[in-house]
Design a protein around this motif. Structure first.
Motif, short mmCIF file in Angstrom:
data_model
loop_
_atom_site.label_atom_id
_atom_site.label_comp_id
_atom_site.label_asym_id
_atom_site.label_seq_id
_atom_site.Cartn_x
_atom_site.Cartn_y
_atom_site.Cartn_z
N MET A 1 44.19 50.77 37.46
CA MET A 1 43.72 51.63 38.58
C MET A 1 42.80 50.74 39.55
SD MET A 1 43.07 55.27 37.06
CE MET A 1 42.35 56.06 38.38
N CYS A 2 42.14 49.80 38.77
CA CYS A 2 41.30 49.03 39.79
C CYS A 2 42.05 47.83 40.31
CB CYS A 2 40.20 48.47 38.71
SG CYS A 2 38.93 49.62 38.06
N GLY B 1 43.52 43.65 46.26
CA GLY B 1 44.16 43.33 47.42
C GLY B 1 45.64 42.96 47.30
N ASN B 2 46.10 42.58 48.50
CA ASN B 2 47.44 42.39 48.57
C ASN B 2 48.22 40.77 48.54
OD1 ASN B 2 46.69 41.30 50.87
ND2 ASN B 2 47.68 43.04 52.12
N GLY B 3 47.07 40.05 48.10
CA GLY B 3 47.01 38.69 47.92
C GLY B 3 47.19 37.69 49.31
N GLU C 1 39.97 45.79 51.87
CA GLU C 1 41.02 46.17 50.96
C GLU C 1 42.25 45.18 51.00
OE1 GLU C 1 38.65 49.18 52.40
OE2 GLU C 1 39.67 48.00 53.62
N GLU C 2 42.41 44.46 52.11
CA GLU C 2 43.56 43.48 51.99
C GLU C 2 43.29 42.48 51.24
OE1 GLU C 2 46.05 44.70 55.88
OE2 GLU C 2 44.29 43.33 56.07
N TRP C 3 42.09 41.88 51.39
CA TRP C 3 41.68 40.62 50.83
C TRP C 3 41.40 40.96 49.08
CZ3 TRP C 3 38.83 35.99 52.76
CH2 TRP C 3 39.16 35.68 54.19
N GLY C 4 40.99 42.34 48.92
CA GLY C 4 40.67 42.56 47.68
C GLY C 4 39.26 42.40 47.13
N ALA C 5 38.57 43.66 47.21
CA ALA C 5 36.88 43.56 47.12
C ALA C 5 36.66 43.07 45.63
CB ALA C 5 36.31 45.05 47.49
N LYS D 1 37.85 34.93 43.29
CA LYS D 1 38.18 33.63 44.12
C LYS D 1 37.13 32.34 43.48
CE LYS D 1 39.05 31.72 48.65
NZ LYS D 1 39.10 31.94 50.05
N TRP D 2 36.04 32.88 43.55
CA TRP D 2 34.93 31.82 43.29
C TRP D 2 34.23 32.30 41.88
CZ3 TRP D 2 29.58 31.69 46.21
CH2 TRP D 2 29.11 30.38 45.67
#
Length: 611
Positions: free
Chosen positions: A216-217, A223-225, A234-238, A486-487
């Motif tokens: 679910m998370c 995000g969508n990659g 939302e696209e980047w992925g919080a 990412k980091w």
């Protein structure tokens, strides 16, 4: 006896119990007993920050309070304070979602800030940032309740600032994976009545539930990659940008936006990990930095979660020791020796395995009290023994006597009373899955295998028979988490030199962050000080100590580090109450006020992990 036959030898703090404490009379009328029980229950649960430790009724009471509309504040790249909550100031600041991207590239986050201005303007020293633990705790919530107490302890010459780390509280985006609070509450009551055990199928059930949350998370936060220049959060992925490295950098940016050169900070529990990250990443920006209730950040970053329980059984054994020491007037479970108290408590809890308590007429609806529920209750009580052990003893007695009146009163705090609400809660009052995004994202990824988990859980059980059936969930939660940050900061969690020395504070027996971890961290941060408080429970907050408070104040006011080997005694013990009656009677007004603030803070001891 199954699951609770502990033989830990926990030494009581070296304090003198005043004779008057033994002679106090317990008022045993049914009305006063119920009042005491309800008050104690409220205290236990009002201090929790996360979903599984704050039952539904308690959340509804919290949400019913008049609240400030955080969304009415326009986010800004500067800190624009607005009056809020009578004596406070609030703001929402804009910071980059991704610190690795060039400035201005990509979406942003907003961080909620709540500040209590310093009372002593003449000796103003700056701003102390507070982290209440978790991960997932909202700093604004703690400051609203206890900002004045923190200000008094630190000396009154600092502004006290609570901030909501990424994914939590009123900061956005939030780490919410369920459609509504009601959906999440209903999910919670489907967890079943089994404690973790390698032989009864409970691990498979727990893994399946964590797989649900993980997926679910991943949909809500993964995000969508793509990281398009003008892409949305939302696209980047919080969930990819909630790491402790990002939050440490947020603290640096907040400090700069406040116009201050170096960070002043007090972090509890997980906040100790955040403090270690900051001091390692930005050693030249350390001003006054306290970490309190310390988990070794190396163990945390490796997703091991296996040093936490070194002293947990000693904390639990102190329940039996303090009950015996206090005597029958102060502890309703008193027996002729600590071992006999332990046997009685063991029998009560284990008795629920074969004979769960039916509570048909609880205010929020019928409930069956299971061993798992009472075991969890006892574990959480061990975080703050001074506050929680007396009401826990009353609940155990109610179970032993099948006192339906008392059990019905306790039912809302034991998991009963979940209701479906059609209206949506205010976003900042909803529970989140921030623990997963922060802790599991910070840690090394886990590839689950039955053999690896069995070995890990077996070692954990050898460390703490009492806590392993609960703490064992930490490994499972992160094993089903697939969002990777990412980091991740992968440098040394140490510093050869910091601009100012770090102060490390630890109880002798911490429920989930042992003194051995604090000593390991102390050795890695050159010039740091270690202050040990001779107490039981999580963080120094768990037991009021004027000695500890005065060392903390001296550090904030003058940078004074306690001498190596300094140990502070406490001013109050579980069941027994205040110690050193003559000393207390001779206290100055200032010390009395300080002690009252310490007692208030003992009600705010954070949980650690996702409990």
């Amino acid at each position: 006896m199954e699951g609770y036959d502990l033989k830990a030898d926990a030494t009581l703090p070296s304090v003198v119990v005043p004779p008057t404490a033994r002679r106090k009379t317990r008022v045993m009328s049914i009305f006063s007993m119920l009042a005491y029980l309800l008050a104690g229950l409220y205290i236990i649960y009002s201090v929790q920050y996360k979903r599984t430790t704050r039952p539904a009724v308690e959340r509804e009471l919290h949400r019913a309070e008049p609240d400030f509309d955080w969304l009415s504040l326009t986010p800004s790249e500067d800190i624009n304070w607005t009056p809020c909550f009578s004596e406070y100031k609030c703001a929402r600041i804009i910071l980059p979602l991704d610190y690795l991207s060039p400035p201005g590239v990509g979406p942003n986050v907003t961080i909620a800030l709540q500040l209590l201005p310093a009372a002593d303007k003449e000796n103003y020293r700056g701003t102390i940032l507070i982290n209440p633990g978790g991960p997932g705790g909202a700093g604004t919530d703690l400051i609203k309740r206890r900002g004045k107490d923190i200000a008094r302890i630190s000396g009154g010459s600092y502004d006290v600032l609570g901030f909501d780390p990424r994914g939590t509280g009123a900061s956005t985006p939030s780490a919410q994976c369920f459609d509504s609070q009601s959906q999440l509450d209903i999910w919670g009551i489907q967890a079943g009545a089994q404690l973790l055990n390698l032989t009864d199928g409970s691990v498979g059930m727990a893994r399946a539930r964590e797989r649900v949350v993980g997926q679910m998370c991943e949909k809500a936060l993964g995000g969508n990659g793509r990281e398009d220049l003008n892409g949305t959060v939302e696209e980047w992925g919080a969930g990819r940008f909630m790491s402790t490295a990002s939050v440490a950098t947020d603290m640096l940016k907040i400090t700069e936006k406040l116009g201050e050169e170096k960070l002043k900070y007090w972090g509890f529990s997980y906040g100790s990990v955040l403090g270690q990250y900051f001091a390692a990443m930005y050693p030249d920006k350390v001003g006054r930095l306290i970490i309190d209730g310390v988990y070794d950040a190396y163990n945390y970053r490796a997703t091991l979660w296996n040093t936490n329980l070194v002293d947990t059984d000693a904390v639990w054994a102190s329940f039996h020791n303090f009950c015996y020491e206090a005597g029958p007037e102060q502890c309703p479970l008193y027996e002729s020796s600590p071992a006999d108290v332990q046997d009685r408590v063991t029998a009560i809890i284990n008795g629920l395995t074969a004979d769960p308590r039916a509570i048909p007429f609880a205010p929020g609806g019928p409930l069956v009290l299971t061993k798992k529920t009472l075991h969890n209750f006892a574990f959480r009580a061990a975080y703050s023994p001074v506050i929680n052990y007396p009401p826990l003893a009353d609940i155990l007695l109610a179970v032993e006597q099948d006192n339906q009146t008392a059990l019905a009163a306790a039912a809302p705090k034991l998991g009963g009373g979940v209701q479906c609400k059609c209206e949506q809660s205010l976003p900042w009052l909803m529970d989140t899955e921030a623990f997963y995004a922060i802790a599991c994202g910070d840690g090394d990824p886990i590839t689950y295998s039955d053999e690896d988990y069995a070995e890990w859980f077996s070692h954990l059980s050898e460390t703490s028979e009492f806590a392993a059936p609960i703490w064992g969930f930490e490994y499972l939660r992160c094993s089903e988490w697939r969002i990777r940050p990412k980091w991740r900061y992968m440098g040394p969690l140490a510093a050869e030199k910091t601009a100012n020395p770090v102060l490390i504070v630890s109880p002798t027996y911490d429920t989930v962050c042992p003194l051995t971890d604090a000593r390991a961290v102390h050795a890695r941060y050159a010039g740091s000080g270690l202050l040990v408080q001779n107490s039981y429970g999580h963080c120094s907050l768990a037991a009021p100590s004027l000695c500890t408070a005065k060392h903390i104040r001296a550090y904030y006011e003058n940078g004074t580090i306690p001498e190596e080997g300094t140990v502070c005694e406490v001013d109050e013990l579980p069941f027994i109450g205040q110690v050193g009656g003559e000393k207390i009677a001779a206290m100055s007004v200032e010390d009395r006020e300080l002690l009252e603030s310490l007692r208030a803070m003992a009600e705010e001891v954070p949980t650690f992990g996702h409990f």
